[in-house]
Motif scaffolding. Structure first.
Motif, short mmCIF file in Angstrom:
data_model
loop_
_atom_site.label_atom_id
_atom_site.label_comp_id
_atom_site.label_asym_id
_atom_site.label_seq_id
_atom_site.Cartn_x
_atom_site.Cartn_y
_atom_site.Cartn_z
N LEU A 77 0.83 -1.20 0.00
CA LEU A 77 0.00 0.00 0.00
C LEU A 77 0.87 1.25 0.00
O LEU A 77 1.81 1.37 0.79
CB LEU A 77 -0.91 0.02 1.22
CG LEU A 77 -2.09 -0.95 1.23
CD1 LEU A 77 -2.75 -0.96 2.60
CD2 LEU A 77 -3.09 -0.55 0.16
N SER A 78 0.55 2.19 -0.89
CA SER A 78 1.35 3.42 -0.96
C SER A 78 0.93 4.43 0.10
O SER A 78 1.76 5.19 0.61
CB SER A 78 1.21 4.05 -2.35
OG SER A 78 -0.16 4.32 -2.64
N GLU A 79 -0.36 4.44 0.48
CA GLU A 79 -0.85 5.37 1.49
C GLU A 79 -2.23 4.94 1.94
O GLU A 79 -2.92 4.15 1.28
CB GLU A 79 -0.91 6.80 0.93
CG GLU A 79 -1.80 6.94 -0.29
CD GLU A 79 -1.75 8.33 -0.88
OE1 GLU A 79 -1.29 9.26 -0.19
OE2 GLU A 79 -2.18 8.50 -2.04
N SER A 80 -2.65 5.46 3.09
CA SER A 80 -4.00 5.18 3.57
C SER A 80 -5.01 5.93 2.71
O SER A 80 -4.74 7.03 2.22
CB SER A 80 -4.14 5.63 5.03
OG SER A 80 -3.22 4.95 5.86
N SER A 81 -6.19 5.32 2.54
CA SER A 81 -7.19 5.97 1.71
C SER A 81 -8.57 5.40 1.96
O SER A 81 -8.72 4.29 2.49
CB SER A 81 -6.83 5.82 0.22
OG SER A 81 -6.66 4.46 -0.12
#
Length: 488
Positions: A77-81
């Motif tokens: 995962l690159s970032e929370s979303s």
């Protein structure tokens, strides 16, 4: 093209991949299909970044969907979303439709990561259904509910990650069932699909490896109602009256799957090149098989062993990524009919109660090809892809009652072109994808008089055709629109 044969066929057809609830995220569950039923994209309940490139997977990452396939790969995962990915599919010629509204959250922390999703779904019934009484609400549309989640953690220096995930579907309808009970006037479905996954993932230099263990359980009940219409005229002085008698058959659909997938990919020294490979094994047991109208042998148990060997290659250059996947699927499936009581055979012998009266051995060699290309502009991304699935199997059937043996071959090809566009707006990403599946439809059984007679008897579905297969073509058109809001 479907080849013609003679006599009865008992076939194992696992049409539903079983929900990891992310379309391509169910990659560890191998479909075993003996009839090309148009089922729609019922289990497309979470977004996939690779939707538009035909679901490329072996050498191309999907940071949004990979955690649902292997919980440990949530480390990518690159970032929370927060995401929502409404999807609609429709089957041509009144074959039904479905609308899904999911909400998904993905969390990426320093060491921990995870995701949670919930979705509600409206499935419209096959438009060809006939009812002799007023339609109930459940005859027009049915509700399905989905929920799932995964959690994982990076270990030590972060090279290793582990994770666990689970999902459940409460179903009042499973796509494709209507088409396998031709002649029925009402079909009530109920049941669930449960899925549990344990995963591990490791990065080491240019190499990455992963493993995931899956247990999937399908438990469905089909209450199928047939109407027998007759006209009664007591005497010549009274007008004839229509009399409708209803009979209901209850069929159980039970399949249990254990799956294991080992995957590896490597970044090559040549700029932008990556290769990947995977090996998947499924062991399926079918303790209860529905007695579909396309068959005439009731509730046969069975077992299946399915393998998939996949290889992929991809290259990213500047803002363009292109890839190719090839997967070969050798599969073996055995089903049989059990005698309810001692049965005399044609050669004078006796089959005891519980003995096998008919034995069916299937050997499959299926092939799946995917190709896709994506290009990123400054604010827009475009994707195009094509998937082809070739199904081919041979049946060897032994009738222990009649002391007879026969073989039958069937094959067909399904095509799925796809396209998508991504719009990056700074505060959110908007994604629209569309795909069209051809080569499926409403299967039937060719006979001397008629096909799919309701008197002939009685996803993952196990289908037992009673004669050569026929196919009324249908197309499945799927739209998915999703929005992603980064949490920074």
């Amino acid at each position: 093209m479907l080849n013609h044969g003679l006599g009865r066929v008992v076939a194992a057809a696992l049409l539903a991949a079983g929900p990891a609830f992310a379309g391509e995220a169910a990659a560890q569950l191998i479909q075993i299909r003996t009839v090309p039923v148009a089922t729609g994209d019922q289990f497309l309940t979470t977004p996939s970044a690779n939707f538009g490139i035909a679901g490329l997977t072996y050498a191309v990452d999907d940071s949004i969907a990979d955690g649902w396939s292997n919980p440990a790969k949530g480390a990518l995962l690159s970032e929370s979303s927060l995401l929502s990915a409404p999807a609609y599919y429709g089957i041509s010629d009144g074959g039904g439709a479905g609308l899904t509204f999911p909400i998904t959250g993905l969390i990426r922390g320093e060491n921990w990561f995870g995701g949670v999703t919930a979705a509600m779904q409206d499935i419209d019934a096959d438009g060809d259904r006939r009812f002799w009484t007023a339609d109930r609400l459940s005859d027009v549309s049915t509700r399905n509910l989905y929920a799932g989640g995964f959690v994982g953690r990076r270990l030590g220096s972060g090279a290793w990650s582990v994770g666990i995930g689970a999902s459940v579907a409460n179903l009042q309808a499973m796509g494709g069932v209507d088409r396998l009970y031709a002649g029925a006037d009402r079909i009530d479905q109920s049941g669930s699909v449960r899925d549990v996954r344990l995963g591990a993932y490791r990065e080491s230099g240019r190499d990455r490896a992963s493993a995931v263990l899956v247990h999937n359980a399908v438990s469905m009940t089909h209450d199928v109602t047939y109407a027998d219409v007759s006209w009664v005229q007591p005497n010549l002085f009274v007008p004839p009256e229509r009399v409708v008698s209803l009979t209901t058959d209850t069929n159980l659909d039970r399949t249990r799957t254990w799956g294991l997938q080992l995957a590896w990919d490597r970044r090559l020294s040549a700029p932008g090149w990556r290769i990947g490979a995977s090996m998947t094994a499924n062991r399926k047991s079918h303790p209860k098989i529905p007695n579909y109208n396309i068959q005439n042998i009731p509730r046969d148990p069975g077992n299946s062993l399915a393998w998939e060997l996949g290889l992929g290659v991809a290259r990213s250059l500047n803002r363009t990524t292109a890839g190719l996947d090839v997967a070969l699927q050798p599969i073996w499936s055995d089903t049989w009919q059990e005698a309810e009581e001692a049965t005399e055979t044609a050669n004078g012998g006796t089959i005891p109660a519980g003995g096998k009266t008919i034995e069916n051995r299937f050997s499959f060699l299926n092939l799946r090809l995917r190709v896709g290309v994506a290009h990123e502009f400054e604010k827009v991304g475009l994707r195009m892809g094509l998937e082809g699935r070739s199904y081919d199997y041979t049946l060897e059937q032994t009738n222990n009652v009649e002391d007879a043996f026969r073989t039958q071959d069937e094959s067909w090809i399904e095509w799925t072109p796809a396209a998508a566009a991504v719009f990056r707006l700074g505060t959110a990403d908007l994604h629209y994808g569309v795909r069209l599946t051809t080569g499926t439809g409403q299967p039937g059984v060719a006979s001397e008089f008629a096909a799919n007679s309701p008197d002939s008897g009685g996803g993952e579905f196990v289908v037992a055709p009673e004669g050569p297969l026929t196919l009324a073509d249908a197309r499945v058109l799927t739209h998915q629109f999703w929005v992603r809001i980064p949490i920074r």
